[in-house]
Design an enzyme around this catalytic site. Structure first.
Site, PDB file in Angstrom:
ATOM      1  N   ASN A  10      10.330   1.968  -1.535  1.00  0.00           N
ATOM      2  CA  ASN A  10      10.953   1.206  -0.174  1.00  0.00           C
ATOM      3  C   ASN A  10      12.467   0.682  -0.604  1.00  0.00           C
ATOM      4  OD1 ASN A  10      11.469  -0.447   2.012  1.00  0.00           O
ATOM      5  ND2 ASN A  10       9.469  -1.761   1.707  1.00  0.00           N
ATOM      6  N   LYS A  17      11.486  -1.738  -3.827  1.00  0.00           N
ATOM      7  CA  LYS A  17      10.214  -1.760  -3.853  1.00  0.00           C
ATOM      8  C   LYS A  17       9.363  -0.524  -4.241  1.00  0.00           C
ATOM      9  CE  LYS A  17       9.196  -5.783  -0.811  1.00  0.00           C
ATOM     10  NZ  LYS A  17       8.357  -6.275   0.378  1.00  0.00           N
ATOM     11  N   ARG A  90       9.817   4.858   2.601  1.00  0.00           N
ATOM     12  CA  ARG A  90       9.875   4.050   3.803  1.00  0.00           C
ATOM     13  C   ARG A  90      11.088   3.790   4.438  1.00  0.00           C
ATOM     14  NH1 ARG A  90       9.916  -2.318   4.696  1.00  0.00           N
ATOM     15  NH2 ARG A  90       9.492  -2.343   7.063  1.00  0.00           N
ATOM     16  N   HIS A 179       7.930  -2.435  11.730  1.00  0.00           N
ATOM     17  CA  HIS A 179       6.306  -2.873  11.388  1.00  0.00           C
ATOM     18  C   HIS A 179       5.377  -1.538  11.851  1.00  0.00           C
ATOM     19  CE1 HIS A 179       7.594  -7.446  10.857  1.00  0.00           C
ATOM     20  NE2 HIS A 179       7.738  -6.816   9.798  1.00  0.00           N
ATOM     21  N   LEU A 208       2.602 -11.143  10.912  1.00  0.00           N
ATOM     22  CA  LEU A 208       3.391 -12.348  10.407  1.00  0.00           C
ATOM     23  C   LEU A 208       3.703 -12.488   9.035  1.00  0.00           C
ATOM     24  CD1 LEU A 208       1.225 -15.070  12.364  1.00  0.00           C
ATOM     25  CD2 LEU A 208       3.077 -13.498  13.416  1.00  0.00           C
ATOM     26  N   ARG A 240      15.211 -15.211  10.965  1.00  0.00           N
ATOM     27  CA  ARG A 240      15.699 -14.691  12.077  1.00  0.00           C
ATOM     28  C   ARG A 240      15.316 -15.259  13.235  1.00  0.00           C
ATOM     29  NH1 ARG A 240      13.199  -9.121  10.996  1.00  0.00           N
ATOM     30  NH2 ARG A 240      13.976  -8.719   8.906  1.00  0.00           N
ATOM     31  N   ASP A 281      10.281 -20.287   4.096  1.00  0.00           N
ATOM     32  CA  ASP A 281       9.068 -20.006   3.569  1.00  0.00           C
ATOM     33  C   ASP A 281       8.090 -20.858   4.348  1.00  0.00           C
ATOM     34  OD1 ASP A 281       6.561 -20.212   1.932  1.00  0.00           O
ATOM     35  OD2 ASP A 281       7.733 -18.543   0.871  1.00  0.00           O
ATOM     36  N   ARG A 283       5.158 -21.472   3.727  1.00  0.00           N
ATOM     37  CA  ARG A 283       4.354 -22.423   2.829  1.00  0.00           C
ATOM     38  C   ARG A 283       5.022 -23.725   2.657  1.00  0.00           C
ATOM     39  NH1 ARG A 283       3.748 -17.841  -1.612  1.00  0.00           N
ATOM     40  NH2 ARG A 283       5.801 -17.618  -0.997  1.00  0.00           N
ATOM     41  N   GLY A 331       0.199 -13.931   8.169  1.00  0.00           N
ATOM     42  CA  GLY A 331      -1.235 -13.865   8.986  1.00  0.00           C
ATOM     43  C   GLY A 331      -2.413 -13.729   8.364  1.00  0.00           C
ATOM     44  N   ASN A 333      -2.818 -15.122   5.111  1.00  0.00           N
ATOM     45  CA  ASN A 333      -3.230 -16.348   4.251  1.00  0.00           C
ATOM     46  C   ASN A 333      -2.971 -17.791   4.628  1.00  0.00           C
ATOM     47  OD1 ASN A 333      -3.330 -14.431   1.780  1.00  0.00           O
ATOM     48  ND2 ASN A 333      -1.273 -14.119   2.022  1.00  0.00           N
ATOM     49  N   GLU A 383       1.022  -0.974   3.823  1.00  0.00           N
ATOM     50  CA  GLU A 383       1.966   0.122   4.349  1.00  0.00           C
ATOM     51  C   GLU A 383       1.980   1.131   3.148  1.00  0.00           C
ATOM     52  OE1 GLU A 383       5.103  -2.359   6.611  1.00  0.00           O
ATOM     53  OE2 GLU A 383       4.331  -3.398   5.089  1.00  0.00           O
TER      54      GLU A 383
END
Length: 396
Positions: A10, A17, A90, A179, A208, A240, A281, A283, A331, A333, A383
């Site tokens: 990717n 990645k 990808r 996605h 998410l 974004r 982030d 978190r 989504g 966690n 993915e």
């Protein structure tokens, strides 16, 4: 080792990645990430059998090229070379040209380059990654799996913009969606969870993460999705803005802003980062909210409200609904975010099962609503597994 391993690549605008995936089980033998390309701290890290290593990537060459060269060394070092039977890439944008996975040849490479205007950040990097992999692994078949392909089943009423038709005819301006590989994977897993054929299932899939999108899936096919011509549309995201009155762009340009500054702000300085004034982030936003930070609290409220609004609106696209699926880093966690979204959906009868919701985190899947509620569930996305499976399927 299995001989069903696929090297999945990717290649992003400033990252690469990779994973060596068992195409039958989805388990990764090797995972890694090259990041900060173009910067002084450009580096590459990878994990094999629980052991993690990291190196700097320094050199005059393009960092994507250097990363692929290092990837070849890593695959050889762990004696994986003979077990890899294909390479899957990808690719972010396939335009209208690519509606499914294809084997890469020189014509396909040209066609991917021809739609680079539609994804100026990602397409050039995708092409660099493909060319580097073709040079490094000339004997292996290589495949392109497109993020936009799953959404090519959207009807014209969903993908057509309410603009001058010439803009579609001349420039292919329409809704494409992204996605797709994630929405495809979790909808198939959700069908297994409720023990129903996927082509008889309808879901609203909610991916998410730092990028975020919602997808209405009818009879196993995408019929609408929140990202648009680019990944900037739809939900508020990490940096974004999501949906925005386009008149704001004209307003800022009239204030002396350059187009570059406007879109840099909308792409990189908005979303969680822009609203909270703190971080992109989720978190960090949740931690700051617990400490009483008003910007973080507002970012949480704007995000959850917008997600819930999209879910509610996508019920219009379906005749029935078998379940809402939460996936992606947030989504999968973030318990407070899922709880708040379900709370907004009370009017539709959704009731959170607090214990089940708490249990369905950190790689665990499950239904997170009560027995007397419509179904909402959490399914971790994979993915890379889809890319591996589609590559092997085409080989056959």
């Amino acid at each position: 080792m299995s001989n069903k391993y696929v090297l999945v690549i990717n290649s992003g605008s400033s990252s690469l990645k990779f994973a060596v995936i068992d195409s039958q089980t989805g388990e990764a033998a090797l995972t890694g990430l090259g990041e900060c390309f173009g910067l002084e701290d450009s580096r590459m890290s990878w994990k094999y059998q629980g052991n993690k290593q990291e190196v700097s990537i320094v050199g005059e060459e393009n960092h994507h090229q250097l990363a692929v060269k290092k990837l070849v060394d890593i695959v050889n070092e762990y004696n994986l070379t003979n077990d890899v039977i294909a390479i899957g890439h990808r690719i972010v944008h396939g335009g209208e040209k690519f509606t499914k996975t294809v084997q890469i040849d020189q014509q396909v490479l040209k066609d991917i380059e021809s739609v680079k205007e539609l994804a100026p950040l990602h397409a050039p990097a995708n092409v660099i990654g493909i060319k580097a992999a073709l040079e490094a692994f000339p004997s292996l078949p290589q495949f392109a799996v497109f993020d936009t392909a799953f959404h090519q089943t959207m009807p014209p009423k969903a993908y057509t913009g309410a603009i001058d038709k010439k803009l579609y005819d001349e420039y292919a301006i329409r809704r494409y969606g992204f996605h797709g590989t994630s929405h495809y994977f979790v909808s198939r897993e959700a069908a297994k969870m409720i023990n129903k054929p996927v082509d008889e299932c309808s879901f609203i899939s909610v991916h998410l993460g730092n990028g975020a999108s919602v997808c209405a899936i009818k009879d196993g096919k995408s019929v609408d999705t929140s990202m648009g011509f680019t990944p900037l549309a739809g939900l508020m995201m990490g940096t974004r803005c999501g949906d925005l009155d386009p008149g704001i762009i004209e307003f800022l340009i009239n204030k002396g802003w350059s187009a570059e500054k406007v879109f840099d702000t909308l792409n990189k300085k908005s979303g969680f980062l822009g609203v909270s004034g703190l971080t992109s982030d989720a978190r960090g936003v949740l931690e700051a909210m617990e400490e009483g930070h008003e910007g973080a609290k507002l970012a949480f409220q704007v995000f959850t409200y917008r997600v819930a609004k999209y879910i509610g609106s996508y019920m219009v696209a379906l005749d029935n609904l078998d379940g809402i699926i939460f996936t992606g880093g947030i989504g999968e966690n973030s318990l407070p975010i899922r709880s708040e979204i379900l709370n907004y959906l009370k009017i539709f009868g959704y009731k959170e099962n607090a214990q089940a919701d708490a249990d369905a985190r950190f790689g665990e899947e499950g239904i997170i609503t009560t027995e007397d509620s419509p179904v909402a569930m959490v399914i971790p996305t994979n993915e890379e597994f889809v890319i591996a499976q589609e590559s092997v399927a085409l080989m056959k």
